[in-house]
Motif scaffolding. Structure first.
Motif, PDB file in Angstrom:
ATOM      1  N   TYR A  77       0.814  -1.212   0.000  1.00  0.00           N
ATOM      2  CA  TYR A  77       0.000   0.000   0.000  1.00  0.00           C
ATOM      3  C   TYR A  77       0.849   1.265   0.000  1.00  0.00           C
ATOM      4  O   TYR A  77       0.404   2.309  -0.457  1.00  0.00           O
ATOM      5  CB  TYR A  77      -1.002  -0.015   1.148  1.00  0.00           C
ATOM      6  CG  TYR A  77      -2.036  -1.102   0.944  1.00  0.00           C
ATOM      7  CD1 TYR A  77      -2.950  -1.026  -0.105  1.00  0.00           C
ATOM      8  CD2 TYR A  77      -2.083  -2.215   1.769  1.00  0.00           C
ATOM      9  CE1 TYR A  77      -3.881  -2.018  -0.320  1.00  0.00           C
ATOM     10  CE2 TYR A  77      -3.020  -3.218   1.562  1.00  0.00           C
ATOM     11  CZ  TYR A  77      -3.913  -3.114   0.524  1.00  0.00           C
ATOM     12  OH  TYR A  77      -4.831  -4.103   0.301  1.00  0.00           O
ATOM     13  N   SER A  78       2.053   1.191   0.487  1.00  0.00           N
ATOM     14  CA  SER A  78       2.966   2.338   0.395  1.00  0.00           C
ATOM     15  C   SER A  78       3.292   2.615  -1.071  1.00  0.00           C
ATOM     16  O   SER A  78       3.417   3.769  -1.487  1.00  0.00           O
ATOM     17  CB  SER A  78       4.254   2.067   1.176  1.00  0.00           C
ATOM     18  OG  SER A  78       3.972   1.945   2.538  1.00  0.00           O
TER      19      SER A  78
ATOM     20  N   PHE B  35       1.286   2.145  -3.561  1.00  0.00           N
ATOM     21  CA  PHE B  35       0.135   2.837  -4.132  1.00  0.00           C
ATOM     22  C   PHE B  35       0.106   4.311  -3.745  1.00  0.00           C
ATOM     23  O   PHE B  35      -0.340   5.147  -4.520  1.00  0.00           O
ATOM     24  CB  PHE B  35      -1.171   2.164  -3.725  1.00  0.00           C
ATOM     25  CG  PHE B  35      -1.425   0.867  -4.443  1.00  0.00           C
ATOM     26  CD1 PHE B  35      -0.963   0.662  -5.733  1.00  0.00           C
ATOM     27  CD2 PHE B  35      -2.144  -0.134  -3.838  1.00  0.00           C
ATOM     28  CE1 PHE B  35      -1.211  -0.534  -6.407  1.00  0.00           C
ATOM     29  CE2 PHE B  35      -2.395  -1.332  -4.497  1.00  0.00           C
ATOM     30  CZ  PHE B  35      -1.929  -1.525  -5.780  1.00  0.00           C
ATOM     31  N   LYS B  36       0.551   4.627  -2.559  1.00  0.00           N
ATOM     32  CA  LYS B  36       0.594   6.032  -2.139  1.00  0.00           C
ATOM     33  C   LYS B  36       1.558   6.831  -3.012  1.00  0.00           C
ATOM     34  O   LYS B  36       1.354   8.016  -3.240  1.00  0.00           O
ATOM     35  CB  LYS B  36       1.007   6.132  -0.673  1.00  0.00           C
ATOM     36  CG  LYS B  36      -0.085   5.706   0.281  1.00  0.00           C
ATOM     37  CD  LYS B  36       0.381   5.786   1.715  1.00  0.00           C
ATOM     38  CE  LYS B  36      -0.697   5.262   2.642  1.00  0.00           C
ATOM     39  NZ  LYS B  36      -0.259   5.195   4.032  1.00  0.00           N
TER      40      LYS B  36
ATOM     41  N   ALA C  22      -2.536   2.591  -8.181  1.00  0.00           N
ATOM     42  CA  ALA C  22      -3.624   2.479  -7.204  1.00  0.00           C
ATOM     43  C   ALA C  22      -4.981   2.478  -7.899  1.00  0.00           C
ATOM     44  O   ALA C  22      -5.857   1.675  -7.574  1.00  0.00           O
ATOM     45  CB  ALA C  22      -3.542   3.622  -6.194  1.00  0.00           C
TER      46      ALA C  22
ATOM     47  N   THR D  61      -7.684  -0.656  -7.994  1.00  0.00           N
ATOM     48  CA  THR D  61      -9.067  -0.465  -7.556  1.00  0.00           C
ATOM     49  C   THR D  61     -10.038  -0.883  -8.652  1.00  0.00           C
ATOM     50  O   THR D  61     -11.040  -1.557  -8.382  1.00  0.00           O
ATOM     51  CB  THR D  61      -9.304   1.005  -7.147  1.00  0.00           C
ATOM     52  OG1 THR D  61      -8.454   1.306  -6.030  1.00  0.00           O
ATOM     53  CG2 THR D  61     -10.744   1.265  -6.768  1.00  0.00           C
TER      54      THR D  61
ATOM     55  N   GLY E  23     -11.789  -4.299   3.838  1.00  0.00           N
ATOM     56  CA  GLY E  23     -11.120  -4.077   2.561  1.00  0.00           C
ATOM     57  C   GLY E  23     -12.110  -4.138   1.422  1.00  0.00           C
ATOM     58  O   GLY E  23     -11.795  -4.619   0.339  1.00  0.00           O
TER      59      GLY E  23
ATOM     60  N   ASP F  43     -12.285   0.332   4.544  1.00  0.00           N
ATOM     61  CA  ASP F  43     -11.153   0.304   3.627  1.00  0.00           C
ATOM     62  C   ASP F  43     -10.420   1.630   3.774  1.00  0.00           C
ATOM     63  O   ASP F  43     -10.885   2.520   4.477  1.00  0.00           O
ATOM     64  CB  ASP F  43     -11.595   0.081   2.176  1.00  0.00           C
ATOM     65  CG  ASP F  43     -10.532  -0.654   1.358  1.00  0.00           C
ATOM     66  OD1 ASP F  43      -9.330  -0.372   1.541  1.00  0.00           O
ATOM     67  OD2 ASP F  43     -10.905  -1.504   0.533  1.00  0.00           O
ATOM     68  N   ARG F  44      -9.305   1.740   3.090  1.00  0.00           N
ATOM     69  CA  ARG F  44      -8.522   2.972   3.185  1.00  0.00           C
ATOM     70  C   ARG F  44      -9.360   4.177   2.766  1.00  0.00           C
ATOM     71  O   ARG F  44     -10.241   4.070   1.907  1.00  0.00           O
ATOM     72  CB  ARG F  44      -7.277   2.874   2.305  1.00  0.00           C
ATOM     73  CG  ARG F  44      -6.313   1.807   2.737  1.00  0.00           C
ATOM     74  CD  ARG F  44      -5.011   1.782   1.930  1.00  0.00           C
ATOM     75  NE  ARG F  44      -5.053   2.383   0.624  1.00  0.00           N
ATOM     76  CZ  ARG F  44      -5.305   1.710  -0.502  1.00  0.00           C
ATOM     77  NH1 ARG F  44      -5.559   0.419  -0.474  1.00  0.00           N
ATOM     78  NH2 ARG F  44      -5.295   2.338  -1.665  1.00  0.00           N
TER      79      ARG F  44
ATOM     80  N   ASN G   5      -7.383   2.524   8.095  1.00  0.00           N
ATOM     81  CA  ASN G   5      -6.654   1.265   8.070  1.00  0.00           C
ATOM     82  C   ASN G   5      -7.416   0.222   8.878  1.00  0.00           C
ATOM     83  O   ASN G   5      -7.566   0.358  10.083  1.00  0.00           O
ATOM     84  CB  ASN G   5      -5.254   1.493   8.656  1.00  0.00           C
ATOM     85  CG  ASN G   5      -4.392   0.260   8.639  1.00  0.00           C
ATOM     86  OD1 ASN G   5      -4.871  -0.868   8.633  1.00  0.00           O
ATOM     87  ND2 ASN G   5      -3.091   0.467   8.634  1.00  0.00           N
TER      88      ASN G   5
ATOM     89  N   GLU H  98       1.799  -2.003   7.959  1.00  0.00           N
ATOM     90  CA  GLU H  98       2.469  -0.784   7.508  1.00  0.00           C
ATOM     91  C   GLU H  98       3.357  -0.274   8.615  1.00  0.00           C
ATOM     92  O   GLU H  98       3.154  -0.455   9.743  1.00  0.00           O
ATOM     93  CB  GLU H  98       1.441   0.273   7.134  1.00  0.00           C
ATOM     94  CG  GLU H  98       0.665  -0.173   5.907  1.00  0.00           C
ATOM     95  CD  GLU H  98      -0.176   0.939   5.337  1.00  0.00           C
ATOM     96  OE1 GLU H  98       0.376   1.962   4.958  1.00  0.00           O
ATOM     97  OE2 GLU H  98      -1.384   0.740   5.276  1.00  0.00           O
TER      98      GLU H  98
END
Length: 120
Positions: free
Chosen positions: A4-5, A7-8, A14, A18, A48, A71-72, A98, A120
């Motif tokens: 996920y880092s 994707f950031k 990302a 999705t 999620g 989800d985020r 999270n 994370e």
């Protein structure tokens, strides 16, 4: 690098991830869950769950059921619209954070579908 880092730091990746999750939900998850009887379940927690497509499919024919979609924050942006279109917005709580930090110990039905577990 944590999944996920990545994707950031890579917005296009990302978005693609999705979109892939949404398509796979439509292709094989929705038909599976449409056939299931959830009438005895009071609350589901979709862990999620992206924008809540599967959550809406389960809630729609079960008017007494409630849901929590987790989800985020950057992922659940369109979830309210999905819930509104399905007519279940009043029964779906959307939590943008999270899910490793937000899940309680309450007895619900937890849905985990294609969730990449990592820390994370």
């Amino acid at each position: 690098m944590i999944f996920y880092s990545y994707f950031k730091q890579n917005a296009e990746a990302a978005v693609n991830f999705t979109e892939w999750r949404k398509e796979k939900t439509r292709e094989w998850m929705i038909p599976l869950f449409e056939a299931e009887d959830f009438s005895k379940v009071k609350t589901i927690v979709d862990v999620g769950g992206n924008i809540g497509t599967l959550t809406a499919v389960i809630l729609k024919p079960n008017p007494k059921m409630q849901a929590i979609l987790v989800d985020r924050e950057d992922v659940v942006v369109g979830a309210n619209q999905v819930s509104e279109v399905a007519g279940v917005v009043d029964r779906c709580q959307i939590v943008g954070e999270n899910f490793f930090n937000s899940l309680g110990r309450v007895r619900y039905l937890y849905l985990l579908s294609r969730v990449l577990l990592n820390t994370e």
